[in-house]
Design a protein around this motif. Structure first.
Motif, PDB file in Angstrom:
ATOM      1  N   ARG A   3       0.815  -0.939   0.251  1.00 63.31           N
ATOM      2  CA  ARG A   3      -0.148   0.231  -0.246  1.00 63.31           C
ATOM      3  C   ARG A   3       1.317   1.454   0.105  1.00 63.31           C
ATOM      4  O   ARG A   3       0.576   2.347  -1.105  1.00 63.31           O
ATOM      5  N   ARG A   4       1.979   1.739   0.837  1.00 63.37           N
ATOM      6  CA  ARG A   4       2.748   2.515   0.440  1.00 63.37           C
ATOM      7  C   ARG A   4       3.447   2.917  -0.329  1.00 63.37           C
ATOM      8  O   ARG A   4       3.983   4.541  -1.376  1.00 63.37           O
ATOM      9  N   ASN A   5       3.919   1.841  -0.866  1.00 52.25           N
ATOM     10  CA  ASN A   5       4.394   2.484  -2.087  1.00 52.25           C
ATOM     11  C   ASN A   5       3.630   2.372  -3.468  1.00 52.25           C
ATOM     12  O   ASN A   5       3.851   3.502  -4.117  1.00 52.25           O
ATOM     13  N   PHE A   6       1.893   1.986  -3.287  1.00 48.16           N
ATOM     14  CA  PHE A   6       1.347   2.742  -4.064  1.00 48.16           C
ATOM     15  C   PHE A   6       0.839   4.248  -3.273  1.00 48.16           C
ATOM     16  O   PHE A   6       0.612   4.965  -4.550  1.00 48.16           O
ATOM     17  N   LEU A   7       0.882   4.682  -2.615  1.00 48.80           N
ATOM     18  CA  LEU A   7       0.397   5.632  -1.919  1.00 48.80           C
ATOM     19  C   LEU A   7       2.019   6.763  -2.869  1.00 48.80           C
ATOM     20  O   LEU A   7       1.560   7.723  -3.265  1.00 48.80           O
ATOM     21  N   LYS A 167       1.045  11.276   5.971  1.00 45.90           N
ATOM     22  CA  LYS A 167       0.904  10.296   5.119  1.00 45.90           C
ATOM     23  C   LYS A 167       0.422   9.049   7.004  1.00 45.90           C
ATOM     24  O   LYS A 167       0.956   8.946   7.596  1.00 45.90           O
ATOM     25  N   GLY A 168      -1.008   8.480   6.025  1.00 47.10           N
ATOM     26  CA  GLY A 168      -1.523   7.260   6.881  1.00 47.10           C
ATOM     27  C   GLY A 168      -1.813   6.056   5.938  1.00 47.10           C
ATOM     28  O   GLY A 168      -0.728   6.098   5.293  1.00 47.10           O
ATOM     29  N   VAL A 169      -2.746   5.339   6.890  1.00 42.69           N
ATOM     30  CA  VAL A 169      -2.654   4.548   6.221  1.00 42.69           C
ATOM     31  C   VAL A 169      -3.543   4.527   4.970  1.00 42.69           C
ATOM     32  O   VAL A 169      -3.748   4.141   4.222  1.00 42.69           O
TER      33      VAL A 169
END
Length: 388
Positions: A3-7, A167-169
């Protein structure tokens, strides 16, 4: 994939027309996030602003003894108050304080300080101890809990790169360089969930971007600039933020920054120029909000990742520790909190911090957002006497 890479890949847009592939279309829009009328605007001074030459202990002989090359003459400083005064470039800061709209919080820092720009900024942005590392920012964690699911414009970052603090989830903030040119188009109207959670997450990001673009354009259409701002990057960013606030975007958090405070050399002229930029931009923003009768709803927070060493290096200053924070608007008490810097009691040449920056965060969350700061891991008690 995670998910973080997508963000990271999809969360930042720097203006211009962006056309998303058809399969990355929105699931549908949500209503604006409305939790009271309050919002907080952060102005981060990157590079480590010299607090002692910003809010100056002009009455302390040690200031002149330790800063033989860069001390500001006591006849030049402005807004004298209890032995402290502003740099002459901050004449409007002094005026805002005189009107009761600006509070100075002195000697702000944290235990076991780090002198690395990147790491100290990370500590401020995550609100963690200096020996702990996490991937979500303190405002991102707040927005994750405050928002129901996700809200594309709960936080707005005016910059060309994302800010860790937000930045969050969930994708609850948007980074944009030029809101006027931030227009996202997508053709496909109906999308069903797939069996691929990664694809669905990308779609969720795309949804945020599309929603964010729409909401920003709606807010801009409902507002205009009613005073003249200087022609600087910070001024332009604050002018955009004022437009978005006046246009009822209903974001809870706005964030922007000003670079250039790493004054190892040629400090007097560089610092004067940067503080002039800061003063003129913030005073225009303040005046715009006050004229629109919105200043009581907007709390402006000005901070840097650390201060500078007390003794000059001959032509400037090196990385230090504690420094002042400035709070403007939001019905603050317009006072000075904390003791004057104690130049006779240093920690290996540095100021000793007296107020933990997370206490300021706790006050902002409690008083401005009606939020329990302990839910995002802040254990410091709020600073008293900041807001009315």
């Amino acid at each position: 994939m995670n998910r973080r890479n997508f963000l990271t890949l999809t969360g930042t847009f720097t203006g211009g027309l962006l056309v998303l592939p058809d399969f990355l279309h929105a699931f549908g829009s949500q209503n604006n996030l409305i939790v009271g009328e309050q919002c907080v605007v952060f102005v981060q001074l990157n590079g480590g602003n010299d607090g002692l030459n910003t809010f100056i202990p002009y009455d302390d002989p040690l200031y002149y003894d330790l800063r033989t090359k860069i001390a500001l003459n006591k006849d030049l400083v402005v807004g004298k108050n209890k032995g402290m005064a502003f740099h002459p470039s901050l004449k409007d800061f002094a005026q805002m304080q005189q009107k009761g709209d600006l509070t100075v919080i002195q000697n702000v820092g944290y235990p076991e300080p780090i002198r690395s720009h990147f790491r100290s900024q990370e500590i401020w942005q995550t609100a963690t101890d200096s020996n702990k590392y996490i991937n979500e920012g303190w405002l991102g964690r707040f927005l994750d809990l405050q928002c129901n699911g996700h809200q594309a414009t709960a936080g707005v970052n005016l910059d060309s790169i994302d800010n860790l603090a937000l930045k969050g989830v969930e994708p609850n903030f948007i980074t944009v360089k030029d809101p006027d040119r931030f227009k996202v188009k997508s053709k496909e109207e109906n999308v069903t969930l797939s069996k691929n959670p990664h694809l669905d997450f990308v779609r969720k990001i795309a949804n945020s971007v599309t929603e964010g673009s729409d909401e920003i354009q709606k807010a801009l259409a409902k507002s205009k600039t009613e005073i003249s701002y200087p022609k600087t990057e910070l001024s332009k960013n604050l002018e955009w933020i004022a437009r978005l606030i006046k246009g009822n975007l209903n974001s809870k958090v706005y964030y922007t920054s000003l670079n250039g405070f790493d004054t190892h050399d040629n400090q007097l002229s560089i610092h004067e120029r940067k503080l002039t930029d800061l003063n003129d931009a913030l005073y225009s923003f303040y005046s715009d909000l006050k004229q629109s009768q919105l200043l009581q709803n907007v709390t402006i927070v000005v901070f840097s990742e650390f201060g500078r060493r007390v003794k000059d290096n001959g032509n400037g200053t090196d990385h230090g520790t504690a420094a002042p924070m400035f709070i403007i608007g939001g019905n603050n008490k317009g006072t000075i909190l904390g003791k004057n810097p104690n130049l006779a009691d240093l920690d290996n040449g540095d100021l000793k911090y007296e107020i933990d920056f997370r206490s300021v965060y706790a006050s902002l969350l409690k008083e401005k957002m009606n939020f329990d700061y302990s839910k995002i891991g802040i254990s410091n008690k709020p600073i008293s006497g900041l807001f009315t």
